[in-house]
Enzyme design. Structure first.
Site, short mmCIF file in Angstrom:
data_model
loop_
_atom_site.label_atom_id
_atom_site.label_comp_id
_atom_site.label_asym_id
_atom_site.label_seq_id
_atom_site.Cartn_x
_atom_site.Cartn_y
_atom_site.Cartn_z
CG HIS A 1 0.03 -15.56 -104.51
ND1 HIS A 1 -0.89 -16.39 -103.94
CD2 HIS A 1 0.70 -16.31 -105.41
CE1 HIS A 1 -0.78 -17.60 -104.46
NE2 HIS A 1 0.18 -17.57 -105.36
CE LYS B 1 -2.32 -12.29 -93.46
NZ LYS B 1 -3.30 -13.11 -94.19
CE LYS C 1 -7.03 -13.85 -90.72
NZ LYS C 1 -7.29 -14.29 -92.09
NE ARG C 2 3.86 -14.87 -90.70
CZ ARG C 2 5.08 -15.13 -91.14
NH1 ARG C 2 5.37 -16.33 -91.63
NH2 ARG C 2 6.03 -14.23 -91.07
CE LYS D 1 -6.19 -23.50 -94.63
NZ LYS D 1 -4.94 -22.87 -94.12
CB THR E 1 -6.67 -20.47 -97.97
OG1 THR E 1 -5.45 -20.19 -97.27
CG2 THR E 1 -6.46 -20.28 -99.47
C1 LIG Z 1 -4.48 -21.61 -94.13
C2 LIG Z 1 -3.27 -21.20 -93.41
C3 LIG Z 1 -2.78 -19.89 -93.54
C4 LIG Z 1 -3.49 -18.84 -94.37
O1 LIG Z 1 -4.45 -18.19 -93.55
P1 LIG Z 1 -5.13 -16.82 -94.01
O2 LIG Z 1 -6.16 -16.58 -92.95
O3 LIG Z 1 -5.76 -17.09 -95.34
O4 LIG Z 1 -4.08 -15.79 -94.05
C5 LIG Z 1 -1.64 -19.54 -92.85
N1 LIG Z 1 -1.00 -20.42 -92.06
C6 LIG Z 1 -1.45 -21.68 -91.89
C7 LIG Z 1 -0.70 -22.60 -90.99
C8 LIG Z 1 -2.59 -22.11 -92.57
O5 LIG Z 1 -3.00 -23.38 -92.41
#
Ligand SMILES: *Cc1c(COP(=O)(O)O)cnc(C)c1O
Length: 814
Positions: A357, A551, A545-546, A657, A653
């Protein structure tokens, strides 16, 4: 297909549950109690299918995949289960007839946050797809008593509070004490001679802990498949010697219980970063051992010859966290099943597969030999032997290339390298997006790719459209179904049929209206939770995101400050109203990430309060970003911020979304962004910044100097100066010095300054594009229409066919 849903029976069951479980009437029960009554009523409905599923798997002697993951970021179950049961409308009606508002009830469910971010959410999307595609599967993980912390923002700072998701019990789980098993820690290994002269290894003086499984049903969409998420709880063995039953014995027993249970007490809140704590290693072995034991036991209940194990089970390791599965399976096959090393190794490598990952060094797991061998002496011994044989192979192949052999050894410099163990012990090693897999093959895992080219493959991540479109964005889902039918629920490439509708004015109008309604709803949420008014006619630009330096939330907030400066300097400039929304948890020990949260909130305060800019910029930090809040944010987004330093984000991911919900991406050529661009076309995405190759070149040559940017870009220089001149924090001008230093004196590891100008220019292009509302809507429609590739159904089909050799098993209920 909701054939067995009987509304009257369901209502009766809810009333019965309120009475028998809570001793209440529907009028006097709290919303939480009604939620539980509803959840239990649904679980009853599901149970027949759950039993039928496992009976069918048994009868057909199906091959089963065990998806081992330290994290499952499931989000709430109620709404998702109703969608997959196709019973949402009926349940809403049934509850309405009882005088209950479904939406109120849904909000009562605690959000099970048994994960940090993308990795854990991926595991959750995979379970949904596995059940929908009718693949026999178990998710295996840990039943943490406390999931990811709850984030509060106090005076702009992140404050962590414990998550108490089990406080009111969990109606979706069933404790299955009959499947409990023992997991052994510590002690020593005694060697005996067997009759045939071979060695037998016996673990002695161990500290044994009981693993107790809790099963959660995972429903497929529009079928009768109900798979299982098995989460392990920890208990001490309490042996009371009633003769010695005195105060001391009792005290000791209770203490033991307490110590055992600390194993599952809390999820480690680090994303893409390891802490190397003993308790974490215990957690890993605890759930891996229990899961692998269960898989072998289940196989043995039907089969005699363990050589057939790879025909009947596959183990997928979600990152290296469960990579001890390799050694644990070896231990069971050799110590308990009496197989030879070679037989056991052959079976193990056919069963196990590993998903990588990340390539970031701080996330690569390495455990000190001292700790490992003390905590898991037999497992360590097996890894030593795996390493010894592996190094012999390397010696034959690479002769006197000692440097290479040293690099590839599983144990070296007093450390156990878990990724190396996972690669050597697996038949498949996959990355999670095309670029990521290429970087693995050509850089990070080059040595291993040269040795085992056949093991390497790519499986680009995906997301489930049932949660991230049907559940999160019901209005858009309904419009799509009205337009092209409901085939997209199980075949997301059906969305392609929307392409021609971008030229249809009536369709565009409906599409725009839905986005606008979603934006109003989010504005209401933000008014309620942040007490900030935002304009639904402004551009919603969202980064959720985190919080991590790679990032680059910092790039985003510095750019916002730059825009604000522009607006202050030219109050009459043409400026399209913008709302910048952030959501992010930082690891509690990640000081700089937490300071960036404070920076975002500080900038937000200054800008939101400034009356002279007429509300043209608003900045919002949404507290406690989690799956439930994500479901409110993605549908309302105009712009998706995917701005990681190229080469750093393995896939992402969140980007998918957003796309599925019709947001347009501003992003770097990183992770799956590249594949999003390929699908949607260059004209429907906004790409900026360095490429991965350029980033990697800079690292190699060490020839990037952030001061060059500082000296040549005066707008950016002003922003940087504002970090340290008291503009942001007059009471403590030094507050953000650390961030300033990381950019200018620390070498700007993530190329924030290097990419700034390209980012700002690209934002200007986006706003120009946005102003043409019709053309913009076409872009949004194209993003939805071309998101088919990013269904986790596609990803899971690839895993099943190319790694697990797994066949779907159809379940029917008579
Ligand atoms: C999809 C998702 C992530 C991953 O987000 P990235 O932008 O790909 O880092 C993290 N936390 C939650 C709650 C998510 O639904």
């Amino acid at each position: 297909m909701n054939l067995d849903f009987n509304k009257e029976e369901f209502k009766r069951q809810v009333l019965e549950n309120v009475k028998t479980l809570k001793r209440k009437t529907i009028e006097t029960a709290t919303k939480q109690q009604i939620y539980q009554a509803v959840a239990f009523a649904l679980r009853d409905l599901i149970t027949d299918r759950w039993i039928a599923t496992h009976k069918t798997y048994e009868e057909k002697d199906a091959k089963i995949v065990y998806y081992l993951s330290m994290e499952f970021l499931m989000g709430r179950a109620l709404g998702n289960n109703l969608i997959n049961l196709m019973a949402k409308k009926e349940v809403e009606e049934a509850l309405a007839e009882l005088g209950i508002n479904y939406n109120d009830i849904e909000e009562e469910e605690p959000d099970p946050g048994l994960g940090n971010g993308g990795l854990g959410r991926l595991a959750a999307c995979f379970l949904d797809s596995l059940a929908t595609l009718e693949y026999p599967a178990y998710g295996c993980g840990i039943r943490y008593r406390h999931g990811i912390f709850e984030q509060k923002i106090v005076d702009g700072y992140q404050v962590e509070q414990p998550d108490n998701w089990l406080e009111n019990g969990n109606p979706w789980e069933i404790r299955r004490s009959e499947y409990a098993c023992e997991v052994k820690f510590g002690g020593n290994v005694r060697v005996e001679k067997k009759e045939n002269g071979e060695d037998r290894f016996i673990q002695e003086n161990c500290h044994t802990i009981i693993a107790v499984p809790y099963d959660i049903p995972i429903l497929g969409y529009n079928n009768y498949t109900v798979n299982t998420l098995r989460l392990w709880d920890a208990r001490a063995i309490i042996k009371f010697d009633f003769n010695k039953f005195d105060q001391g014995e009792y005290q000791k027993a209770v203490e033991q219980q307490y110590l055992a249970e600390t194993i599952v007490e809390v999820l480690y809140p680090n994303d893409n970063h390891i802490q190397g704590k003993e308790l974490r290693l215990k957690q890993q072995y605890f759930f891996v051992s229990a899961s692998v034991q269960t898989a072998v036991k289940k196989f043995k209940s039907k089969h005699n010859d363990l050589k057939d194990l790879p025909k009947k089970i596959a183990i997928q390791m979600n990152d290296t966290h469960p990579s001890m599965a390799v050694a644990e399976l070896m231990r069971i096959l050799i110590d308990e099943e009496d197989l030879s090393w070679d037989e056991a190794w052959n079976i193990t490598t056919q069963v196990c597969a590993y998903t990588n990952h990340t390539i970031m060094s701080e996330a690569l797991e390495k455990w000190p030999v001292e700790l490992f061998s003390r905590l898991l002496p037999r497992i360590y011994q097996i890894i030593e032997e795996i390493n010894r044989r592996f190094c012999l192979e390397l010696l034959i192949r690479y002769k006197d290339d000692h440097e290479r052999i040293r690099r590839m050894a599983i144990i070296s410099d007093g450390q156990v390298k878990m990724a190396w163990l996972a690669i050597v012990g697996s038949h498949s090693v996959n990355g999670v997006a095309a670029l990521h897999t290429e970087i693995l093959k050509n850089q990070e895992l080059k040595d291993f790719y040269e040795l085992y080219p056949h093991k390497f493959n790519n499986k680009t991540n995906g997301i489930t459209q049932r949660r991230w479109l049907a559940k999160a964005n019901p209005k858009l889902a309904a419009l799509i179904t009205d337009t092209i039918g409901d085939g997209w629920f199980t075949d997301l490439t059906e969305l392609n049929k929307l392409v021609p509708y971008k030229e249809n004015e009536a369709f565009r109008k409906k599409f725009m209206e839905i986005k606008y309604e979603n934006k109003i709803k989010l504005a209401e949420y933000i008014k309620k939770h942040n007490n900030i008014e935002i304009d639904p006619n402004s551009i919603y630009d969202i980064q959720i995101k985190r919080l991590h330096e790679y990032k680059r939330q910092l790039l985003n907030v510095l750019h916002i400050l730059y825009l604000y400066n522009q607006l202050k300097a030219h109050p009459d400039m043409d400026f399209y109203p913008r709302t910048f929304i952030f959501g992010a948890k930082a690891a509690p020990g990640y000081r700089r990430a937490k300071l960036i949260i404070k920076l975002i909130n500080t900038v937000a305060d200054i800008i939101n309060k400034d009356e002279h800019i007429n509300g043209k910029i608003k900045v919002v930090f949404v507290e406690n970003y989690n799956v439930s809040i994500a479901e409110k944010l993605f549908p309302a987004a105009d712009i998706s911020e995917q701005i990681s330093t190229a080469s750093k984000e393995a896939s992402g991911t969140g980007n998918m979304k957003f796309m599925l919900n019709g947001a347009v991406t501003i992003g770097t050529l990183d992770g799956a962004n590249i594949e999003i661009k390929e699908e949607v076309g260059d004209e429907n995405i906004f790409i900026f910044g360095l490429t991965a190759d350029q980033v990697i070149e800079y690292y190699k040559n060490r020839n990037y100097n952030p001061w060059d940017i500082y000296n040549t870009n005066q707008d950016l220089r002003l922003v940087l100066t504002q970090l340290i001149n008291g503009f942001l924090s007059p009471e403590n001008p030094e507050l953000f010095r650390e961030i300033y230093d990381s950019l200018l004196n620390g070498g700007d590891e993530y190329f924030v300054l290097k990419d700034f100008d390209s980012y700002a220019q690209t934002h200007r292009r986006i706003v120009e594009a946005y102003k043409n509302r019709e053309e913009w809507t076409k872009m949004q429609i194209m993003n939805v229409a071309k998101s088919g590739k990013f269904s986790s159904d596609r990803t899971i089909k690839e895993y099943a066919e190319e790694i697990w050799n797994l066949e779907p098993i159809h379940v029917s209920v008579d």
